[in-house]
Design an enzyme around this catalytic site. Structure first.
Site, PDB file in Angstrom:
ATOM      1  N   HIS A 297      -7.579  -4.487  -1.693  1.00 53.03           N
ATOM      2  CA  HIS A 297      -6.309  -3.852  -1.622  1.00 53.03           C
ATOM      3  C   HIS A 297      -6.214  -4.519  -0.202  1.00 53.03           C
ATOM      4  O   HIS A 297      -6.990  -5.142   0.468  1.00 53.03           O
ATOM      5  CB  HIS A 297      -6.801  -2.769  -1.050  1.00 53.03           C
ATOM      6  CG  HIS A 297      -5.852  -1.543  -1.205  1.00 53.03           C
ATOM      7  ND1 HIS A 297      -4.688  -1.292  -1.717  1.00 53.03           N
ATOM      8  CD2 HIS A 297      -5.202  -1.031  -0.044  1.00 53.03           C
ATOM      9  CE1 HIS A 297      -4.384  -0.607  -1.724  1.00 53.03           C
ATOM     10  NE2 HIS A 297      -4.045  -0.617  -0.414  1.00 53.03           N
TER      11      HIS A 297
ATOM     12  N   ASP B  85      -9.829  -3.670  -5.922  1.00 54.10           N
ATOM     13  CA  ASP B  85      -8.639  -2.400  -5.006  1.00 54.10           C
ATOM     14  C   ASP B  85      -9.795  -1.982  -5.814  1.00 54.10           C
ATOM     15  O   ASP B  85      -9.276  -0.983  -6.467  1.00 54.10           O
ATOM     16  CB  ASP B  85      -7.594  -2.943  -5.244  1.00 54.10           C
ATOM     17  CG  ASP B  85      -7.273  -1.797  -4.845  1.00 54.10           C
ATOM     18  OD1 ASP B  85      -7.300  -1.211  -4.460  1.00 54.10           O
ATOM     19  OD2 ASP B  85      -5.532  -2.217  -4.239  1.00 54.10           O
TER      20      ASP B  85
ATOM     21  N   CYS C 267       0.963  -1.247  -0.104  1.00 54.45           N
ATOM     22  CA  CYS C 267      -0.222   0.028  -0.004  1.00 54.45           C
ATOM     23  C   CYS C 267       0.710   1.283  -0.546  1.00 54.45           C
ATOM     24  O   CYS C 267       1.862   1.682  -1.236  1.00 54.45           O
ATOM     25  CB  CYS C 267      -1.016  -0.293   1.258  1.00 54.45           C
ATOM     26  SG  CYS C 267      -2.354   1.542   1.441  1.00 54.45           S
TER      27      CYS C 267
END
Length: 305
Positions: A272, A239, A192
């Site tokens: 994600h 995502d 991330c």
């Protein structure tokens, strides 16, 4: 749903536990229990671990009232096999493999910071695969994002924690790995926020050999293709924060401009954070992709380190 697909730089050769939280493989991962070259997708058991499967607890990381891009997944109840050290002005978690090695990996945390058990679990897994693994505090003492925080304040919080401004800390960690750990070949992986940091380092730092960016936000940097070192991008198909359209633009830029080996891979149905923040025993439909992502990450490092 799309099938898993991969984009590679075609001009180059193709890339050929009884832990506390849970196990990824059907047998314990102990020294010598795997054939040479086999990727291990779990850490070695802690020294105090018993010989049977241990129970674990996880807490869901979602905050329904104040959602943020990184609140998807489960927080592992995992203490770690490594130790915390002070490296000049930085605290870092370090885990070393059983056998001596000159290969190391810097693990860059997400917005939840260097103490997140999930990220330390990945560091331990890398150590199990023969790497000196370190996860430094790249926020340098600043508070990590908390689920209780108001998402409306996230942009202001992020302004003081730029993924493109970690060069000083990386240089300190590189010096530590080379001088105190004997590392000669060093790679980097990040999740991330940390995945975006990997992109920055692959563009700017000449002292690293390879990188893996796991669902790293790709809109942070204008130049996203002139990489110095081989880089592997891992994305989830679902995502919400890195849409497929952005990935398509990235692929186009890489085809046009990238002069080093690269790979872009999209994992079907994944959201994600799936590689390090999904627990596969309570997300059985995602288990193949969680394990595949971890194996792909390690195989990339194995090829270039």
């Amino acid at each position: 749903m799309i099938k898993a697909r991969t984009l590679r730089n075609s001009c180059l050769e193709k890339p050929g536990p009884c832990t506390r939280p849970f196990r990824f493989l059907s047998k314990r991962c102990l020294p010598g229990s795997h054939a040479a070259g086999t990727v291990r997708t779990e850490p070695l058991p802690p020294a105090s671990a018993v010989s049977h499967t241990c129970c674990a607890t996880v807490s869901h990381m979602a905050n329904e009232l104040r959602p943020c891009p990184c609140d998807i997944g489960d927080k592992f109840d995992y203490g770690g096999r490594g130790e915390e050290v002070q490296v000049e002005h930085i605290k870092a978690y370090v885990c070393k493999p059983p056998a001596s090695t000159d290969k190391a990996v810097i693990v860059i945390h997400d917005i939840f910071g260097w103490e997140l058990p999930n990220t330390r679990y990945i560091a331990d897994m890398l150590a199990t695969n023969g790497y000196i693994a370190t996860c430094p505090d790249f926020f340098v003492g600043q508070e990590a994002w908390k689920l209780s925080n108001d998402w409306a304040t996230f942009d202001d919080w992020l302004k003081t924690r730029s993924a493109g401004k970690i060069d000083k800390e990386v240089d300190v960690i590189l010096k530590y790995l080379k001088e105190q750990c004997g590392a000669k070949k060093i790679g980097v992986v990040g999740f991330c926020w940390g995945g975006a940091a990997v992109q920055h380092l692959m563009l700017k730092n000449p002292n690293l050999q390879a990188g893996v960016s796991l669902y790293g936000v790709i809109k942070f940097f204008a130049d996203i293709s002139s990489f110095l070192h081989p880089i592997f991008f891992i994305f989830g198909e679902k995502d919400e924060f890195i849409p497929l359209q952005q990935i398509a633009v990235l692929e186009q830029k890489l085809k046009q401009n990238c002069k080093v080996d690269y790979e872009v891979k999209i994992y079907p149905g994944q959201t994600h954070g799936f590689v390090h923040r999904k627990r596969e025993d309570i997300n059985p439909q995602d288990k193949p992709y969680i394990e595949e992502g971890r194996k792909d990450m390690i195989n990339w490092l194995n090829k270039y380190l």
